[in-house]
Scaffold this motif. Structure first.
Motif, PDB file in Angstrom:
ATOM      1  N   UNK A 149       0.840  -1.200   0.000  1.00  0.00           N
ATOM      2  CA  UNK A 149       0.000   0.000   0.000  1.00  0.00           C
ATOM      3  C   UNK A 149       0.875   1.250   0.000  1.00  0.00           C
ATOM      4  N   UNK A 150       1.892   1.226   0.873  1.00  0.00           N
ATOM      5  CA  UNK A 150       2.801   2.366   0.952  1.00  0.00           C
ATOM      6  C   UNK A 150       3.583   2.529  -0.353  1.00  0.00           C
ATOM      7  N   UNK A 151       4.002   1.398  -0.934  1.00  0.00           N
ATOM      8  CA  UNK A 151       4.749   1.454  -2.182  1.00  0.00           C
ATOM      9  C   UNK A 151       3.921   2.005  -3.327  1.00  0.00           C
ATOM     10  N   UNK A 152       2.639   1.612  -3.397  1.00  0.00           N
ATOM     11  CA  UNK A 152       1.752   2.113  -4.447  1.00  0.00           C
ATOM     12  C   UNK A 152       1.568   3.627  -4.318  1.00  0.00           C
ATOM     13  N   UNK A 153       1.323   4.094  -3.097  1.00  0.00           N
ATOM     14  CA  UNK A 153       1.153   5.531  -2.867  1.00  0.00           C
ATOM     15  C   UNK A 153       2.446   6.286  -3.167  1.00  0.00           C
ATOM     16  N   UNK A 154       3.561   5.723  -2.722  1.00  0.00           N
ATOM     17  CA  UNK A 154       4.861   6.355  -2.938  1.00  0.00           C
ATOM     18  C   UNK A 154       5.181   6.437  -4.429  1.00  0.00           C
ATOM     19  N   UNK A 183       2.899  -1.252  -5.853  1.00  0.00           N
ATOM     20  CA  UNK A 183       2.064  -2.300  -5.277  1.00  0.00           C
ATOM     21  C   UNK A 183       2.788  -3.644  -5.285  1.00  0.00           C
ATOM     22  N   UNK A 184       3.489  -3.940  -6.352  1.00  0.00           N
ATOM     23  CA  UNK A 184       4.177  -5.226  -6.488  1.00  0.00           C
ATOM     24  C   UNK A 184       5.506  -5.243  -5.743  1.00  0.00           C
ATOM     25  N   UNK A 185       6.270  -4.164  -5.836  1.00  0.00           N
ATOM     26  CA  UNK A 185       7.642  -4.182  -5.329  1.00  0.00           C
ATOM     27  C   UNK A 185       7.811  -3.636  -3.921  1.00  0.00           C
ATOM     28  N   UNK A 186       6.911  -2.782  -3.475  1.00  0.00           N
ATOM     29  CA  UNK A 186       7.114  -2.157  -2.173  1.00  0.00           C
ATOM     30  C   UNK A 186       7.891  -0.859  -2.302  1.00  0.00           C
ATOM     31  N   UNK A 187       8.054  -0.159  -1.200  1.00  0.00           N
ATOM     32  CA  UNK A 187       8.601   1.200  -1.215  1.00  0.00           C
ATOM     33  C   UNK A 187      10.051   1.274  -1.666  1.00  0.00           C
ATOM     34  N   UNK A 188      10.933   0.541  -1.015  1.00  0.00           N
ATOM     35  CA  UNK A 188      12.369   0.637  -1.306  1.00  0.00           C
ATOM     36  C   UNK A 188      12.672   0.210  -2.736  1.00  0.00           C
ATOM     37  N   UNK A 189      12.102  -0.904  -3.165  1.00  0.00           N
ATOM     38  CA  UNK A 189      12.362  -1.385  -4.519  1.00  0.00           C
ATOM     39  C   UNK A 189      11.740  -0.487  -5.587  1.00  0.00           C
ATOM     40  N   UNK A 190      10.677   0.224  -5.238  1.00  0.00           N
ATOM     41  CA  UNK A 190      10.098   1.188  -6.178  1.00  0.00           C
ATOM     42  C   UNK A 190      11.064   2.352  -6.394  1.00  0.00           C
ATOM     43  N   UNK A 191      11.652   2.821  -5.309  1.00  0.00           N
ATOM     44  CA  UNK A 191      12.645   3.894  -5.418  1.00  0.00           C
ATOM     45  C   UNK A 191      13.859   3.420  -6.215  1.00  0.00           C
ATOM     46  N   UNK A 192      14.272   2.187  -5.978  1.00  0.00           N
ATOM     47  CA  UNK A 192      15.401   1.622  -6.713  1.00  0.00           C
ATOM     48  C   UNK A 192      15.062   1.491  -8.204  1.00  0.00           C
ATOM     49  N   UNK A 193      13.828   1.103  -8.499  1.00  0.00           N
ATOM     50  CA  UNK A 193      13.379   1.002  -9.892  1.00  0.00           C
ATOM     51  C   UNK A 193      13.422   2.362 -10.571  1.00  0.00           C
ATOM     52  N   UNK A 234      12.863  -6.452  -9.452  1.00  0.00           N
ATOM     53  CA  UNK A 234      11.965  -7.474  -8.918  1.00  0.00           C
ATOM     54  C   UNK A 234      12.739  -8.739  -8.552  1.00  0.00           C
ATOM     55  N   UNK A 235      13.617  -9.172  -9.437  1.00  0.00           N
ATOM     56  CA  UNK A 235      14.340 -10.416  -9.207  1.00  0.00           C
ATOM     57  C   UNK A 235      15.597 -10.231  -8.351  1.00  0.00           C
ATOM     58  N   UNK A 236      16.236  -9.064  -8.441  1.00  0.00           N
ATOM     59  CA  UNK A 236      17.530  -8.911  -7.780  1.00  0.00           C
ATOM     60  C   UNK A 236      17.655  -7.637  -6.946  1.00  0.00           C
ATOM     61  N   UNK A 237      16.518  -7.041  -6.588  1.00  0.00           N
ATOM     62  CA  UNK A 237      16.571  -5.813  -5.804  1.00  0.00           C
ATOM     63  C   UNK A 237      17.275  -5.982  -4.464  1.00  0.00           C
ATOM     64  N   UNK A 238      16.981  -7.069  -3.757  1.00  0.00           N
ATOM     65  CA  UNK A 238      17.596  -7.316  -2.451  1.00  0.00           C
ATOM     66  C   UNK A 238      19.098  -7.481  -2.593  1.00  0.00           C
ATOM     67  N   UNK A 239      19.528  -8.252  -3.598  1.00  0.00           N
ATOM     68  CA  UNK A 239      20.955  -8.467  -3.814  1.00  0.00           C
ATOM     69  C   UNK A 239      21.667  -7.163  -4.166  1.00  0.00           C
ATOM     70  N   UNK A 240      21.014  -6.317  -4.959  1.00  0.00           N
ATOM     71  CA  UNK A 240      21.611  -5.037  -5.340  1.00  0.00           C
ATOM     72  C   UNK A 240      21.779  -4.148  -4.119  1.00  0.00           C
ATOM     73  N   UNK A 241      20.738  -4.063  -3.275  1.00  0.00           N
ATOM     74  CA  UNK A 241      20.828  -3.244  -2.071  1.00  0.00           C
ATOM     75  C   UNK A 241      21.867  -3.785  -1.103  1.00  0.00           C
TER      76      UNK A 241
END
Length: 249
Positions: A149-154, A183-193, A234-241
């Motif tokens: 929800x937060x990621x979609x709004x952000x 909505x799919x990725x969440x807040x941090x991964x949306x910013x990274x995208x 989506x696939x490697x956001x955690x590894x990148x961070x």
């Protein structure tokens, strides 16, 4: 591996359908009728013309009847969709998250076609996928669940803010697309995208402007850059961070 191959086959077939959707929906045309035909001579394509990827090679990228050039976007979308479906199945396995992944890939492939051809991300496509992605995130929630929800709004608000300060430099379709990405990725991964999309857009956009010697005012579709960035994250956001934070340890 058999299921990976099967999902790749499903992907290449759906990729052909995604081409049709991406080409017809922005022009308010039916995705069912008329049947697939040559844009040059309107010849109705036969089964030999409709084999995903292979037909393009067999026909050497031309219509069998009139010889008009066929866009390489068709086989590219088919091949990429097949690879992503197969990779997602191998990477995630059979879980509810795979449903979210395949829906997300499908959305991104369709808007890639429409944005490249028309520089438009249709609201109809985004609205169609929105309820399915919401249900998918309910069945396979992020941790914590409210990050969707937060990621979609952000995602929506930050692109809306960029559009305002850039005075129209960001299209409305991009803004709404980032709502679904959030909505799919969440807040941090949306910013990274967004970061990677801007970087990819800068590199490819600058290259295109230099090659064609066009001015900075020349519009360039931002959708493909968003799609590439969203899939990578989506696939490697955690590894990148994780790798990024290790640089400061």
């Amino acid at each position: 591996m058999l299921m990976v191959f099967f999902m790749g086959l499903v992907g290449v077939i759906l990729g052909s359908f995604f081409n049709v959707v991406g080409l017809r929906i922005p022009k308010n045309k039916s995705i069912i009728a008329p049947p697939s035909h040559c844009p040059g001579c309107a010849h109705m394509l036969s089964s030999i013309d409709l084999i995903p990827v292979l037909s393009y090679g067999l026909l050497r990228g031309k219509c069998r009847v009139c010889g008009v050039r066929i866009s390489p976007i068709y086989p590219l979308v088919e091949a990429v969709t097949a690879l992503l479906f197969a990779f997602a199945t191998w990477h995630i396995g059979w879980a509810w998250e795979l449903v979210v992944t395949l829906l997300f890939i499908s959305l991104l492939m369709i808007i890639t076609v429409s944005d490249i051809i028309y520089m438009l991300i249709p609201d109809k496509v985004l609205l169609f996928f929105l309820p399915f992605l919401i249900v998918g995130r309910i069945l396979s929630p992020l941790t914590p669940w409210w990050d969707s929800v937060l990621g979609a709004a952000f995602g929506f608000l930050i692109l809306w803010f960029i559009a305002i300060i850039s005075q129209g430099g960001m299209g409305g379709g991009d803004i709404k697309l980032f709502l679904l990405i959030g909505l799919v990725l969440g807040t941090v991964n949306t910013l990274l995208t967004l970061f990677f999309a801007a970087l990819i857009g800068l590199v490819f956009g600058g290259t295109i402007l230099m090659i064609h010697k066009q001015g900075r005012e020349t519009p360039i579709p931002f959708g493909p850059a968003i799609v590439i960035a969203a899939i990578v994250v989506y696939f490697y956001g955690i590894e990148i961070m994780t790798a990024y934070w290790h640089l400061f340890e």
